[in-house]
Enzyme design. Structure first.
Site, PDB file in Angstrom:
ATOM      1  N   HIS A 191       4.409   3.928  12.275  1.00  0.00           N
ATOM      2  CA  HIS A 191       3.417   4.973  12.549  1.00  0.00           C
ATOM      3  C   HIS A 191       4.006   6.114  13.380  1.00  0.00           C
ATOM      4  O   HIS A 191       3.309   6.762  14.141  1.00  0.00           O
ATOM      5  CB  HIS A 191       2.152   4.410  13.224  1.00  0.00           C
ATOM      6  N   HIS A 247       0.819  -1.218   0.000  1.00  0.00           N
ATOM      7  CA  HIS A 247       0.000   0.000   0.000  1.00  0.00           C
ATOM      8  C   HIS A 247       0.850   1.266   0.000  1.00  0.00           C
ATOM      9  O   HIS A 247       1.912   1.322   0.630  1.00  0.00           O
ATOM     10  CB  HIS A 247      -1.041   0.002   1.122  1.00  0.00           C
ATOM     11  N   ASP A 250       5.986   1.565   6.790  1.00  0.00           N
ATOM     12  CA  ASP A 250       4.689   0.895   6.643  1.00  0.00           C
ATOM     13  C   ASP A 250       3.849   1.782   5.715  1.00  0.00           C
ATOM     14  O   ASP A 250       3.250   2.731   6.165  1.00  0.00           O
ATOM     15  CB  ASP A 250       4.038   0.722   8.016  1.00  0.00           C
ATOM     16  N   GLU A 257      -5.133   1.845   2.668  1.00  0.00           N
ATOM     17  CA  GLU A 257      -5.038   0.647   3.506  1.00  0.00           C
ATOM     18  C   GLU A 257      -5.241   1.002   4.962  1.00  0.00           C
ATOM     19  O   GLU A 257      -5.955   0.324   5.691  1.00  0.00           O
ATOM     20  CB  GLU A 257      -3.671  -0.016   3.319  1.00  0.00           C
ATOM     21  N   GLU A 258      -4.613   2.094   5.390  1.00  0.00           N
ATOM     22  CA  GLU A 258      -4.567   2.427   6.815  1.00  0.00           C
ATOM     23  C   GLU A 258      -5.937   2.755   7.399  1.00  0.00           C
ATOM     24  O   GLU A 258      -6.114   2.758   8.608  1.00  0.00           O
ATOM     25  CB  GLU A 258      -3.611   3.616   7.046  1.00  0.00           C
TER      26      GLU A 258
END
Lengths: 364, 347
Positions: free
Chosen positions: B315, B61, B167, B197-198
């Site tokens: 994150h 992603h 990520d 995605e998140e």
């Protein structure tokens, strides 16, 4: 402490007192109980349904015109050809645990819940892994801690120690386990693990047997995977089958226990025709189709309104351009514990209702 | 490896265009059928030798977590909310930028902060140095996204990589490397650089429905909590569960909240790693989810596996990743593509 008894005497039935009325049993109660025993003693946590699938496949092979296994592992059995396409779904998977981490110092297994475990019903429960290893669920300092409040899942661990120095051979990360207790019969009541949803599978299997390939419809009996973790298998099977109408078979929570929401459903009250749950509003046409069939065939039924949980139909209804979907539910007490309890008369009612629906032409 | 460019590009969920701009030229001559789908995901095909009739989707992603501007205070301070999962406790003091506008996240000053023990996003503000509300709302708009201000670094001679959004720019970088590799795989590779995605695995759902693959592999960046817990008692019998460890090789998911990896797919991945002598580890927690959640239930169902890079501090503005883990993950996914047959999808 009770005396030590071996398995044989544990399961021997204690004769009912002679003066009591004997419970009413459906005609084929014995074979139904046998089928339920076979199905509930199978091992099949969500994602690992292959053993249950093999078992069911052997049961239904003679009553299906075509059988396929789809990419996620759903068992799709076609009966009849050319009429209305009906999808009947019962899920093969059961709730359980999956080992994620082995504590190096102690050997205890940490785990992730597979499906909606009741954290109040875990302490002291036994789980069985695929290789037969039995694990015991415990929590630190349970003797003091668990008396007042049930802890979160993180607090629990699984004890698989066997007394040997090194017990690292089994129950490794990625290995799943299911709760493990034998089936018991108490009159017309059957108590077992995984009746959610092996009893639904039994209803489907027995209906296939009674139809014996005779139906004016094109019926797809789908034994689905991964219902307990998010109705995942039903979604892909429905895309594949593209049915005109769908019926899910699953257990539903009764309201005849003490201090529970009185939802009108009682054990032994007949097949539960679903009207609504948190994921599904049954279209009136589907609901009436079922109720009229129950009335016509003299099948005891009750209306189900469920305020918690849903079933495969919720995923099926939104497949492709939409599928009118309903559900026939088997009333059940103590759902998601090791003592799920159903009444054989209800199971028989569900089979009769479903057989009647499928044996007749469908006009919705 | 394009990780630097990918990491420094800003692509908070729903606005991934800057990441697309890095990816598109990098794959232009390496794949066919390059499309940007209606959601904004990039899909592309790298044709195989035709040896095996398999269409293998590989997804990573493009989006990252970040902040969105929600309003302005009279003193020129800016309110915001989160996009994707962010631990608000890490935010006070961080530099952010909203497009070209630079700011810093502030919390209640210490001498006034008498009753706030917990950091709450609602009590944080972004200060862009504006003198009042009008100046602030002239420079940035409600709905604008604010990203962590972060520079990509290679530490210790390139052994350790540091940057934001590993990520899943780590996964994007792997996927680009796969497409750029000179090998032709025996199977068709359907690459998907997905959006959103998140915030709910949304781009992947559409991409999978469109590509309709036979099998899918997700390339992800996942949490390595292989750190001592300063709160733990010294003699605690219980161990910390690390989820995964840096240096342990690519991380294979057993199950998470979005999917259960089918046991035969997991077995295939493990077997591949073992045969190729690639270190790997299993993810020891079930928290979180990946694009696999919506891909495996797309259409008639897609057997799906997840291969992740172990990253510390995901994150946040500064995730850490070992170059060795990256290289091992790349070797593993290449081996998977070279080895997979239709028989591996059947149990």
């Amino acid at each position: 402490m009770v005396e030590d008894r071996n398995d044989e005497t544990m399961t021997k039935r204690i004769p009912a007192k002679t003066k009591r009325n004997r419970p009413l049993l459906p005609v084929q109660a014995d074979s139904l109980v046998d089928l339920l025993r076979t199905l509930t003693s199978a091992w099949g946590p969500s994602g690992f349904e292959y053993l249950v699938r093999d078992l069911i496949r052997a049961q239904v092979e003679a009553y299906a015109d075509e059988i396929i296994v789809d990419p996620l592992g759903n068992l799709i059995c076609r009966v009849g050809q050319g009429g209305k396409k009906v999808m009947v779904a019962a899920h093969m998977d059961e709730i359980g645990v999956m080992v994620t981490f082995v504590e190096k110092k102690t050997g205890y297994r940490r785990f992730a819940p597979v499906g909606g475990l009741m954290n109040t019903a875990l302490l002291g429960s036994r789980v069985r892994f695929e290789d037969g290893t039995i694990g015991t669920l415990c929590m630190p300092d349970y003797f003091h801690g668990a008396r007042t409040a049930a802890p979160a899942f993180d607090a629990y661990y699984i004890d698989v120690s066997d007394g040997a120095e090194d017990d690292d051979s089994t129950a490794q990360p990625g290995d799943a386990g299911v709760f493990w207790t034998p089936l018991e019969q108490r009159g017309s009541r059957v108590i077992a693990k995984s009746l959610d949803d092996r009893v639904g599978c039994a209803v489907a299997i027995e209906t296939m047997r009674r139809l014996n390939k005779q139906t004016p419809n094109e019926v797809y009996f789908v034994f689905t995977v991964q219902e307990e973790v998010g109705i995942r298998g039903a979604r892909t099977a429905a895309y594949n089958v593209a049915p005109d109408v769908a019926i899910a078979l699953d257990v539903t929570v009764t309201g005849d226990m003490i201090h529970v929401e009185k939802n009108g459903l009682v054990l032994g009250g007949g097949a539960a025709i679903k009207l609504q749950d948190v994921g599904l509003i049954v279209p009136p046409a589907v609901r009436d189709w079922m109720i009229e069939r129950a009335l016509a065939d003299g099948v005891p039924y009750q209306r189900e309104l469920l305020s918690l949980g849903t079933t495969d139909s919720a995923a099926i209804q939104t497949a492709r351009s939409g599928v009118p979907s309903g559900a026939i539910s088997i009333p059940c007490r103590y759902v998601h514990t090791t003592s799920e309890t159903v009444d054989l008369n209800d199971v028989e009612s569900c089979i009769r209702l479903l057989t009647g629906l499928l044996a007749n032409e469908i006009t919705l | 490896m394009l990780l630097k460019e990918l990491s420094e590009a800003v692509g908070i969920s729903g606005k991934e265009d800057a990441v697309r701009k890095v990816i598109l030229p990098a794959i232009k001559d390496q794949a066919q059928d390059i499309r940007i789908d209606p959601m904004g995901s990039i899909t592309a095909r790298k044709a195989g030798t035709g040896e095996r009739p398999l269409r293998v989707m590989v997804a990573a992603h493009m989006d990252e977590v970040g902040l969105m501007i929600t309003g302005f205070e009279g003193d020129g301070l800016i309110r915001f909310t989160n996009i994707g999962g962010i631990d608000e406790r890490i935010l006070p003091g961080l530099r952010v930028h909203i497009g070209d506008v630079n700011g810093v996240i502030i919390w209640t000053p210490i001498h006034k902060n008498t009753d706030q023990n917990a950091v709450k996003m609602t009590s944080l503000r972004i200060d862009i140095g504006a003198k009042d509300k009008d100046e602030a709302s002239g420079k940035v708009k409600r709905g604008d996204r604010a990203a962590f201000d972060s520079r990509y670094l290679e530490l210790d001679g390139g052994r350790m990589l540091r940057g934001k959004a590993f990520d899943d720019r780590g996964g994007c970088s792997l996927l680009i490397d796969l497409l750029q590799a000179e090998t032709t795989y025996p199977v068709d590779v359907l690459a998907a650089f997905t959006v959103q995605e998140e915030i709910g695995l949304r781009g992947a759902q559409v991409a999978a429905q469109t590509l309709n693959p036979d099998v899918a592999f997700i390339l992800e960046g996942t949490t390595a909590n292989d750190l001592p817990n300063p709160m733990a008692a010294e003699d605690d019998e219980a161990e910390e569960n690390p989820t995964c460890r840096m240096g342990g090789g690519p991380v294979l998911t057993i199950l998470d909240t979005s999917m259960i990896v089918q046991p035969h797919i997991l077995a295939f991945l493990r077997d591949t790693a073992e045969r190729e002598d690639i270190p790997y580890q299993l993810k020891t927690r079930s928290a979180g989810g990946t694009d696999g959640g919506t891909i495996h239930t797309a259409n008639a169902g897609v057997p799906t596996g997840v291969i992740a890079l172990p990253c510390r501090y995901v994150h946040t503005p500064s995730a850490y990743l070992l170059r060795q883990d990256y290289d091992d993950a790349l070797r593993l996914i290449k081996a998977v593509l070279n080895r997979i047959t239709p028989d591996d999808l059947v149990r």
